[in-house]
Motif scaffolding. Structure first.
Motif, PDB file in Angstrom:
ATOM      1  N   GLN A  73       0.832  -1.188   0.000  1.00  0.00           N
ATOM      2  CA  GLN A  73       0.000   0.000   0.000  1.00  0.00           C
ATOM      3  C   GLN A  73       0.870   1.244   0.000  1.00  0.00           C
ATOM      4  O   GLN A  73       1.803   1.370   0.805  1.00  0.00           O
ATOM      5  N   PHE A  74       0.548   2.154  -0.887  1.00  0.00           N
ATOM      6  CA  PHE A  74       1.340   3.371  -1.027  1.00  0.00           C
ATOM      7  C   PHE A  74       0.359   4.527  -1.097  1.00  0.00           C
ATOM      8  O   PHE A  74      -0.572   4.502  -1.907  1.00  0.00           O
ATOM      9  N   ILE A  75       0.573   5.540  -0.249  1.00  0.00           N
ATOM     10  CA  ILE A  75      -0.386   6.628  -0.148  1.00  0.00           C
ATOM     11  C   ILE A  75       0.304   7.950  -0.450  1.00  0.00           C
ATOM     12  O   ILE A  75       1.409   8.204   0.043  1.00  0.00           O
ATOM     13  N   LEU A  76      -0.348   8.758  -1.239  1.00  0.00           N
ATOM     14  CA  LEU A  76       0.145  10.101  -1.556  1.00  0.00           C
ATOM     15  C   LEU A  76      -0.771  11.106  -0.871  1.00  0.00           C
ATOM     16  O   LEU A  76      -1.988  11.019  -1.015  1.00  0.00           O
ATOM     17  N   SER A  77      -0.182  12.047  -0.148  1.00  0.00           N
ATOM     18  CA  SER A  77      -0.988  12.967   0.660  1.00  0.00           C
ATOM     19  C   SER A  77      -0.526  14.401   0.503  1.00  0.00           C
ATOM     20  O   SER A  77       0.598  14.673   0.096  1.00  0.00           O
ATOM     21  N   SER A  78      -1.439  15.273   0.878  1.00  0.00           N
ATOM     22  CA  SER A  78      -1.104  16.681   1.011  1.00  0.00           C
ATOM     23  C   SER A  78      -1.993  17.284   2.098  1.00  0.00           C
ATOM     24  O   SER A  78      -3.154  16.912   2.222  1.00  0.00           O
ATOM     25  N   LYS A  79      -1.450  18.211   2.855  1.00  0.00           N
ATOM     26  CA  LYS A  79      -2.261  18.876   3.876  1.00  0.00           C
ATOM     27  C   LYS A  79      -3.059  20.021   3.267  1.00  0.00           C
ATOM     28  O   LYS A  79      -4.189  20.301   3.672  1.00  0.00           O
ATOM     29  N   LYS A  80      -2.446  20.700   2.266  1.00  0.00           N
ATOM     30  CA  LYS A  80      -3.120  21.829   1.620  1.00  0.00           C
ATOM     31  C   LYS A  80      -2.761  21.841   0.141  1.00  0.00           C
ATOM     32  O   LYS A  80      -1.625  22.138  -0.227  1.00  0.00           O
ATOM     33  N   LEU A  81      -3.724  21.569  -0.693  1.00  0.00           N
ATOM     34  CA  LEU A  81      -3.466  21.513  -2.129  1.00  0.00           C
ATOM     35  C   LEU A  81      -3.251  22.892  -2.732  1.00  0.00           C
ATOM     36  O   LEU A  81      -3.866  23.886  -2.316  1.00  0.00           O
ATOM     37  N   LEU A  82      -2.391  22.928  -3.734  1.00  0.00           N
ATOM     38  CA  LEU A  82      -2.148  24.122  -4.531  1.00  0.00           C
ATOM     39  C   LEU A  82      -2.702  23.900  -5.935  1.00  0.00           C
ATOM     40  O   LEU A  82      -2.872  22.758  -6.373  1.00  0.00           O
ATOM     41  N   LEU A  83      -2.930  24.989  -6.649  1.00  0.00           N
ATOM     42  CA  LEU A  83      -3.390  24.864  -8.035  1.00  0.00           C
ATOM     43  C   LEU A  83      -2.414  24.036  -8.860  1.00  0.00           C
ATOM     44  O   LEU A  83      -2.806  23.240  -9.708  1.00  0.00           O
ATOM     45  N   SER A  84      -1.134  24.203  -8.573  1.00  0.00           N
ATOM     46  CA  SER A  84      -0.084  23.518  -9.334  1.00  0.00           C
ATOM     47  C   SER A  84      -0.041  22.019  -9.061  1.00  0.00           C
ATOM     48  O   SER A  84       0.702  21.291  -9.725  1.00  0.00           O
ATOM     49  N   ASP A  85      -0.811  21.548  -8.105  1.00  0.00           N
ATOM     50  CA  ASP A  85      -0.863  20.110  -7.833  1.00  0.00           C
ATOM     51  C   ASP A  85      -1.783  19.377  -8.801  1.00  0.00           C
ATOM     52  O   ASP A  85      -1.821  18.144  -8.811  1.00  0.00           O
ATOM     53  N   SER A  86      -2.515  20.097  -9.602  1.00  0.00           N
ATOM     54  CA  SER A  86      -3.374  19.451 -10.607  1.00  0.00           C
ATOM     55  C   SER A  86      -2.532  18.607 -11.549  1.00  0.00           C
ATOM     56  O   SER A  86      -1.421  18.979 -11.915  1.00  0.00           O
ATOM     57  N   GLY A  87      -3.074  17.470 -11.931  1.00  0.00           N
ATOM     58  CA  GLY A  87      -2.349  16.607 -12.845  1.00  0.00           C
ATOM     59  C   GLY A  87      -2.868  15.193 -12.782  1.00  0.00           C
ATOM     60  O   GLY A  87      -3.873  14.902 -12.124  1.00  0.00           O
ATOM     61  N   PHE A  88      -2.139  14.325 -13.455  1.00  0.00           N
ATOM     62  CA  PHE A  88      -2.493  12.911 -13.503  1.00  0.00           C
ATOM     63  C   PHE A  88      -1.444  12.178 -12.684  1.00  0.00           C
ATOM     64  O   PHE A  88      -0.243  12.263 -12.956  1.00  0.00           O
ATOM     65  N   TYR A  89      -1.902  11.481 -11.651  1.00  0.00           N
ATOM     66  CA  TYR A  89      -0.991  10.809 -10.718  1.00  0.00           C
ATOM     67  C   TYR A  89      -1.010   9.307 -10.984  1.00  0.00           C
ATOM     68  O   TYR A  89      -2.062   8.664 -10.963  1.00  0.00           O
ATOM     69  N   LEU A  90       0.190   8.803 -11.203  1.00  0.00           N
ATOM     70  CA  LEU A  90       0.332   7.390 -11.527  1.00  0.00           C
ATOM     71  C   LEU A  90       1.164   6.697 -10.464  1.00  0.00           C
ATOM     72  O   LEU A  90       2.205   7.201 -10.044  1.00  0.00           O
ATOM     73  N   CYS A  91       0.701   5.559 -10.049  1.00  0.00           N
ATOM     74  CA  CYS A  91       1.448   4.699  -9.144  1.00  0.00           C
ATOM     75  C   CYS A  91       2.036   3.557  -9.969  1.00  0.00           C
ATOM     76  O   CYS A  91       1.434   3.131 -10.973  1.00  0.00           O
ATOM     77  N   ALA A  92       3.200   3.092  -9.597  1.00  0.00           N
ATOM     78  CA  ALA A  92       3.833   1.997 -10.314  1.00  0.00           C
ATOM     79  C   ALA A  92       4.539   1.081  -9.333  1.00  0.00           C
ATOM     80  O   ALA A  92       4.858   1.483  -8.206  1.00  0.00           O
ATOM     81  N   TRP A  93       4.802  -0.139  -9.778  1.00  0.00           N
ATOM     82  CA  TRP A  93       5.548  -1.075  -8.945  1.00  0.00           C
ATOM     83  C   TRP A  93       6.557  -1.817  -9.801  1.00  0.00           C
ATOM     84  O   TRP A  93       6.418  -1.954 -11.013  1.00  0.00           O
ATOM     85  N   SER A  94       7.592  -2.308  -9.135  1.00  0.00           N
ATOM     86  CA  SER A  94       8.563  -3.170  -9.790  1.00  0.00           C
ATOM     87  C   SER A  94       9.068  -4.185  -8.775  1.00  0.00           C
ATOM     88  O   SER A  94       8.963  -3.977  -7.565  1.00  0.00           O
ATOM     89  N   VAL A  95       9.620  -5.261  -9.291  1.00  0.00           N
ATOM     90  CA  VAL A  95      10.173  -6.286  -8.407  1.00  0.00           C
ATOM     91  C   VAL A  95      11.568  -5.873  -7.921  1.00  0.00           C
ATOM     92  O   VAL A  95      11.884  -5.937  -6.734  1.00  0.00           O
TER      93      VAL A  95
END
Lengths: 112, 114
Positions: A73-95
């Motif tokens: 489990q991997f979590i991405l967080s922010s306490k206060k979002l900025l306009l510049s945080d807009s985007g497409f967030y991708l999670c990835a894994w590797s062995v």
């Protein structure tokens, strides 16, 4: 077989609000995990990576943080979002390091 | 420093045409890995191929083929008889042995017109 899930799929948040994006991987143990951001029409920027529970490395300074409370489990967080945080967030894994990275379906975040 | 250049920002072809997407990389390391990913409109990055620096054999998978040439530091991707479903953004990436970080190119948007 291994699968990777991300949620939510889309999110619209006001400036200054908190953020929590979740990524989980199934079918493998102790994966390396990654968070990327892709701004509209641009390439991918690595934000964080993790090689184990509680082990987080940050690639770029920002108002985002990441945590890995469980092995898959991997979590991405922010306490206060900025306009510049807009985007497409991708999670990835590797062995392994330098191994193929497999990406999740992504979360499209719009900060208004 | 490592770098990946995809000079073609956008390519448009008519269905059934062949198309080649260029990828040029820079690294001084002798052991590295190259990748191609496809990003359809849905957004998810789909893994296509991984190639290590010691294997210069070209690879063919159905309508897809890859030409790896160390002499020109290129890892080009050709789609034969393109189809509308091939429309996507394609990313080339490089990583070094023993590292976690991918160096991505800026991507090439391929539009296949019916």
């Amino acid at each position: 077989s291994q699968t990777i899930h991300q949620w939510p799929a889309t999110l619209v948040q006001p400036v200054g609000s908190p953020l929590s994006l979740e990524c989980t991987v199934e079918g493998t143990s102790n994966p390396n995990l990654y968070w990327y951001r892709q701004a509209a029409g641009r390439g991918l920027q690595l934000l964080f990576y993790s090689v184990g529970i509680g082990q987080i490395s940050s690639e770029v300074p920002q108002n985002l943080s990441a945590s890995r409370p469980q092995d898959r489990q991997f979590i991405l967080s922010s306490k206060k979002l900025l306009l510049s945080d807009s985007g497409f967030y991708l999670c990835a894994w590797s062995v392994l390091l330098a191994d193929t990275q497999y990406f999740g379906p992504g979360t499209r975040l719009t900060v208004l | 420093a490592q770098k990946v250049t995809q000079a073609q920002t956008e390519i448009s072809v008519v269905e059934k045409e062949d198309v080649t997407l260029d990828c040029v990389y820079e690294t001084r390391d002798t052991t590295y890995y190259l990748f191609w990913y496809k990003q359809p409109p849905s957004g998810e990055l789909v893994f296509l191929i991984r190639r290590n620096s010691f294997d210069e054999q070209n690879e063919i998978s159905g309508r897809y083929s890859w030409n790896f040439q160390k002499s020109t530091s290129s890892f080009n991707f050709t789609i034969t008889a393109s189809q509308v479903v091939d429309s996507a953004v394609y990313f080339c990436a490089l990583t070094l042995s023993g590292t976690y970080k991918y160096i991505f190119g800026t991507g090439t948007r391929l539009k296949v017109l019916a």
